[in-house]
Design an enzyme around this catalytic site. Structure first.
Site, mmCIF file in Angstrom:
data_model
loop_
_atom_site.group_PDB
_atom_site.id
_atom_site.type_symbol
_atom_site.label_atom_id
_atom_site.label_comp_id
_atom_site.label_asym_id
_atom_site.label_seq_id
_atom_site.Cartn_x
_atom_site.Cartn_y
_atom_site.Cartn_z
ATOM 1 N N ASP A 1 7.077 46.077 72.786
ATOM 2 C CA ASP A 1 6.830 44.770 72.320
ATOM 3 C C ASP A 1 6.964 43.682 73.193
ATOM 4 O O ASP A 1 7.400 44.116 74.439
ATOM 5 C CB ASP A 1 7.994 44.595 71.199
ATOM 6 N N TYR B 1 15.069 55.389 75.637
ATOM 7 C CA TYR B 1 15.226 54.001 75.638
ATOM 8 C C TYR B 1 16.642 53.728 75.733
ATOM 9 O O TYR B 1 17.402 54.591 75.401
ATOM 10 C CB TYR B 1 14.659 53.280 74.189
#
Length: 251
Positions: free
Chosen positions: A52, A108
């Site tokens: 993103d 992540y």
């Protein structure tokens, strides 16, 4: 010949990884422009996944095809790229190797700090509420290990065929005083999934959402009534694993 590029990037100035028709700056477009300059012909690349706007990556892979050995051009490529993108290595791989579909694991990390610190600005999320209940934070992170369907943590606009993920790790740790890190590993992730899970954990530890509410939402595959997608600046893609990497580690 097919090559894999291993890179890191600071995502603050980019509208995510993927090139967009609007022409806004993205990591993919920036890399393609640099490769096209060196190769003197149009080069298209495929990344290991989307990120993103504002999200960072310490370990990211992409692949591209070239009719010459590209590895000697690594220094030249880095000299063309802006300072917020670095290519660590360019590796020749099997002609059918795919940066996205061949990945077997992704990790992540989300970083946040409780004490205002200008030197962490853009690299970590300034969390203005104290971690009043770290145990609840861990319980919330551990809870998702019991599930495979993550409809409750997926943004609505997505074109995936299913929303099942195999979560292998999900935990929080306090790295130093006032500094926290969340780590999650899975075979795949849905759009916006990590930021929504982090938001859920923080909402649980603040008492805004109960663990029972999270369980009910996941059991019924619905969105949380008080869901929260945390800001992007604390999120990093930190590790990608491929089967061929595991084979190399065995030797």
């Amino acid at each position: 010949m097919r090559f894999f590029g291993e890179i890191s990037f600071h995502g603050a100035c980019y509208y995510g990884w993927q090139s967009q028709k609007s022409g806004v700056p993205t990591v993919q477009a920036t890399l393609e422009n640099a490769l096209t300059t060196i190769m003197r012909k149009q080069v298209s690349i495929t990344g290991c996944g989307r990120t993103d706007t504002g999200v960072h990556a310490r370990n990211y892979y992409f692949h591209f095809d070239a009719d010459i050995d590209f590895t000697p051009f690594l220094y030249k490529l880095n000299s063309i790229l802006p300072s917020d993108i670095v290519v660590h290595a360019v590796l020749q791989v099997h002609p059918e190797a795919h940066a996205r579909f061949d990945a077997i694991s992704r990790t992540y990390e989300y970083n946040l700090h409780e004490i205002k610190d200008p030197f962490l600005n853009g690299l970590s999320y300034y969390y203005r509420w104290k971690m009043v209940n770290p145990e609840l934070l861990q319980h919330a992170a551990s809870l998702i290990l019991e599930y495979e369907d993550f409809t409750s943590f997926c943004k609505s606009r997505t074109d995936v065929q299913h929303k099942k993920c195999q979560i292998k790790e999900s935990y929080w740790e306090k790295t130093t005083e006032g500094i926290w890190k969340y780590t999650i590993s899975s075979n795949r992730f849905l759009r916006g999934m990590v930021r929504l899970i982090v938001g859920m954990c923080l909402q649980v530890q603040r008492g805004k959402v109960s663990l029972d509410e999270v369980k009910w939402a996941m059991d019924h595959q619905t969105l949380l009534s008080r869901g929260w997608s945390v800001p992007p600046e604390g999120l990093y893609l930190t590790d990608i694993k491929y089967l061929w990497m595991k084979k190399n580690d065995d030797h």
